[in-house]
Design an enzyme around this catalytic site. Sequence first.
Site, PDB file in Angstrom:
ATOM      1  N   SER A   1       0.858  -1.191   0.000  1.00 34.74           N
ATOM      2  CA  SER A   1       0.000   0.000   0.000  1.00 34.74           C
ATOM      3  C   SER A   1       0.891   1.236   0.000  1.00 34.74           C
ATOM      4  O   SER A   1       0.958   1.989   0.963  1.00 34.74           O
ATOM      5  CB  SER A   1      -0.917  -0.029   1.223  1.00 34.74           C
ATOM      6  OG  SER A   1      -1.719  -1.182   1.169  1.00 34.74           O
ATOM      7  N   TYR A   2       1.572   1.415  -1.113  1.00 35.61           N
ATOM      8  CA  TYR A   2       2.684   2.348  -1.254  1.00 35.61           C
ATOM      9  C   TYR A   2       2.407   3.763  -0.731  1.00 35.61           C
ATOM     10  O   TYR A   2       3.265   4.345  -0.064  1.00 35.61           O
ATOM     11  CB  TYR A   2       3.075   2.354  -2.729  1.00 35.61           C
ATOM     12  CG  TYR A   2       4.280   3.161  -3.115  1.00 35.61           C
ATOM     13  CD1 TYR A   2       5.545   2.847  -2.626  1.00 35.61           C
ATOM     14  CD2 TYR A   2       4.163   4.236  -4.003  1.00 35.61           C
ATOM     15  CE1 TYR A   2       6.661   3.574  -3.023  1.00 35.61           C
ATOM     16  CE2 TYR A   2       5.272   4.956  -4.406  1.00 35.61           C
ATOM     17  CZ  TYR A   2       6.518   4.629  -3.908  1.00 35.61           C
ATOM     18  OH  TYR A   2       7.619   5.343  -4.301  1.00 35.61           O
ATOM     19  N   PRO A   3       1.239   4.363  -1.019  1.00 29.23           N
ATOM     20  CA  PRO A   3       1.041   5.735  -0.522  1.00 29.23           C
ATOM     21  C   PRO A   3       1.119   5.848   1.003  1.00 29.23           C
ATOM     22  O   PRO A   3       1.467   6.918   1.514  1.00 29.23           O
ATOM     23  CB  PRO A   3      -0.354   6.102  -1.040  1.00 29.23           C
ATOM     24  CG  PRO A   3      -0.491   5.288  -2.287  1.00 29.23           C
ATOM     25  CD  PRO A   3       0.153   3.962  -1.933  1.00 29.23           C
ATOM     26  N   ASP A   4       0.832   4.780   1.723  1.00 30.05           N
ATOM     27  CA  ASP A   4       0.998   4.828   3.185  1.00 30.05           C
ATOM     28  C   ASP A   4       2.457   5.074   3.545  1.00 30.05           C
ATOM     29  O   ASP A   4       2.777   5.901   4.397  1.00 30.05           O
ATOM     30  CB  ASP A   4       0.572   3.498   3.820  1.00 30.05           C
ATOM     31  CG  ASP A   4      -0.936   3.385   3.956  1.00 30.05           C
ATOM     32  OD1 ASP A   4      -1.610   4.433   4.016  1.00 30.05           O
ATOM     33  OD2 ASP A   4      -1.429   2.255   4.005  1.00 30.05           O
ATOM     34  N   MET A   5       3.342   4.321   2.923  1.00 24.81           N
ATOM     35  CA  MET A   5       4.762   4.466   3.246  1.00 24.81           C
ATOM     36  C   MET A   5       5.286   5.802   2.745  1.00 24.81           C
ATOM     37  O   MET A   5       6.068   6.464   3.409  1.00 24.81           O
ATOM     38  CB  MET A   5       5.577   3.337   2.604  1.00 24.81           C
ATOM     39  CG  MET A   5       5.208   1.950   3.069  1.00 24.81           C
ATOM     40  SD  MET A   5       3.651   1.401   2.296  1.00 24.81           S
ATOM     41  CE  MET A   5       3.411  -0.157   3.081  1.00 24.81           C
TER      42      MET A   5
END
Lengths: 396, 406
Positions: A171-175
């Site tokens: 969930s790339y946008p979280d990181m």
Amino acid sequence: MKRARLLEQIRVIDFSTAYAGPYAAKLLGDLGAEIVHVETRDRMDIMRGYPPYGAPSGPDRSGSFASLNRNKRGITLNLKTPGGCDVMERLIRASDVLVENFTPRVLPGLGFPWERIQALNARLVYCRMPGFGASGPARDYRSYGPTLEGQSGLAYMTGYEDEAPLRMGCSYPDMVGGVTSAFAILAALRRRARTGRGAMLEVPQQQAAAALTGIALAEWTVNKRLSGRMGNAHQWFVPHDVYRCAGDDRWVAIVVRDDAEWARLASCLGLPLMTRTERAERRAEIDRAIAELTASRDADAVAHELRALGVEAYPIRTAVDLARDPHVAARGFVETIDHPTLGPRPYPGPPWQITGVATSPHRAAPQLGQHTDAVLGELGYGADEIARLRADGALF
Amino acid sequence: MGRPVSPSARPLEGLRVLDLTRELRGAYCGRLLGEYGADVVLVEPPGRGNPWRHVGPYAGDHEHQEKSLFFLHYYANRRSVALDLGQPAGRDMLMTLARWADVLIHDTTPSAAAASGLTAAALSAANPRLVVAALTAFGETGPGRDLPGGDLIANAAGGLAALTGDPARAPLRPGGDQGEHITALHAAVAIMGAVLARDAGAPAAHVDVSARESVASVLENAMEFALMEERLVARQNGRHPISWPGRIFPCLDGFVVISCGSAGQARACFTLIDDHATAADPVLEDRDVRRAHADELEARLIAGFRDRPRDDLFHQGQALGIPIGVVHSVESLLEDPQLVAYDFFHHGEHPDVGRYVDAGPPFLVDGQAPGYARAPRLGEHTAAVLREAGVEEAVRQRLEREGIVA
């Protein structure tokens, strides 16, 4: 061992949940800041319910939580009580940074709008990371990392050639929201060191992810062209792909950036010298030739031979491969930390080595409310007051 | 309702960064530091310049070193000095610039850096207060330290390609050089930590950032499964491995993406398509049970979404409490009402490219945006930067005649 004590004097209130906010605070903790993670028992950090699970039951069994919250101390606080608000006030006065990732109405709704936070501590760096923004038509809309992959334009760019868009494997946008916020906080702390002023940072997670769309906007607005989904192919470099090797789900990534590299690879393939334009025209044929070369070979052996020729190549590694990788081990990327309920377990990161500064071992993540008494003691509460706050439900 | 652009939103003003980057990870790191006010000076070889000037696509498909769209995007927010590091006088000038700078960033392997005289000892001798940051593919220690690599290699080696795509097909690189971006972001964090500590009196640190480890740091929880339980999280073909539904769905005029964390949200997805029987089905109560029935449940959602417009699903779904998003193409991203309300996009103009749009700032400071500077032409700022670094004009002219600077 790897916790670089660069930010020893910096105290951070981590009033966040799930991934993005806790990751921002984790990175600050890895640099030596003192982090206090604030939770409420009836709305504890949702990551406490996510696997892998390392203990039979309860809120202290999540390996994901333990990884994202190592080095932090944890307190429980109920801001719906006057006593809880009093503790929060004292925390804000005693801290340098407050990071939160709730929707824009939450903290003001609990009695802590920015104006009040600023009045309590004009030197505080306050970082809010709403999904869409503190204002604008979507401010109250819900978002998670995967939905922001879509909203930012990143999902549209990911997928096999000419097929539907695909989510990335994380969930790339979280990181991204987490790392971006950590950078924003440190930049604001530098301004504070020069001016004495705190800051109100707003990291809309949609915008933090949309900032990473690379050349897509320029391609569209200058050349009126959408690159679209290209699988593993590149806008310019040919070949640039992942090729199957011998074994179960074993692959090798190979990249050729210029004609000289192509000349070296072409000699192995029995193909002629070609310009980039010629390679782009004959990409399918080149990819087939490479796939024939790699299909029955060991991925590591192919990568090794190609690199010896000066061609960029590396096998595809899974997380399990990384956990066993001698280079990763030699770097000290993984560190074993003993945790009261999970026991000694290996944890990843951070992705840097910082030399020339003092370091100390990483500490285990807090059990729910583990440091409530200690932190309140530091804020000037006596044992009687703490007992009264607890009886009033302020520390629930 | 655009946001004001303000110098106070540039908290890194006065920070001088010497930029020797040749990979997108270093390039993006410099762009970000520059965006927030650092004075970032790119050193490029005279003549050909930075390698990304020679990577297409180009504006108007015209192969020209001032028209590369990669260079246009990744090398925005900085100045350019053309300096030949292949000659001794050029390397001496680099040390003069190292004395001027607070931070030096580069992204070459330790052996290549040493070969070009870029050793920690030499830089520290020139300027003991210089924070040096190396953004390499594998880090500067360990047996693999000299292996080169860009985005595809970082995603391959860092475990993200293995997690992305269809388990029956090839692992997939996420679109748009994300392995390089996430490395740049982590490096910016470590660099700022080192700068703050140095300003507070600590020795200048050397920052060694690994692209592979940066990617491995953002695998959600796949590293934790691997390390703690030796369990492999397999490729999910775009599905979230835990939450359900957590995937992209086609609809009438595009795609939407849904990611539900709770049973209530999962039920609301069926309310959205007027399938009230499924919305009330006990099968939705437990996360793991939902996922075990994913195929049949998703078939109903796919059928229900197929003929509905994207924006209707988005707004009606949000009204029902569903974490739903639209899957923006570049075209529709530019028209996103939220991004437009924030005046997110930079509208740039470059003398050789013309007008273009670039991505905006990832965050606001005190409600204000930091501003934007187009990518420099090769050597555009050589004279100005050398003057600021204390190089006499006569010396610069001599070096220019000798082809050391341009």
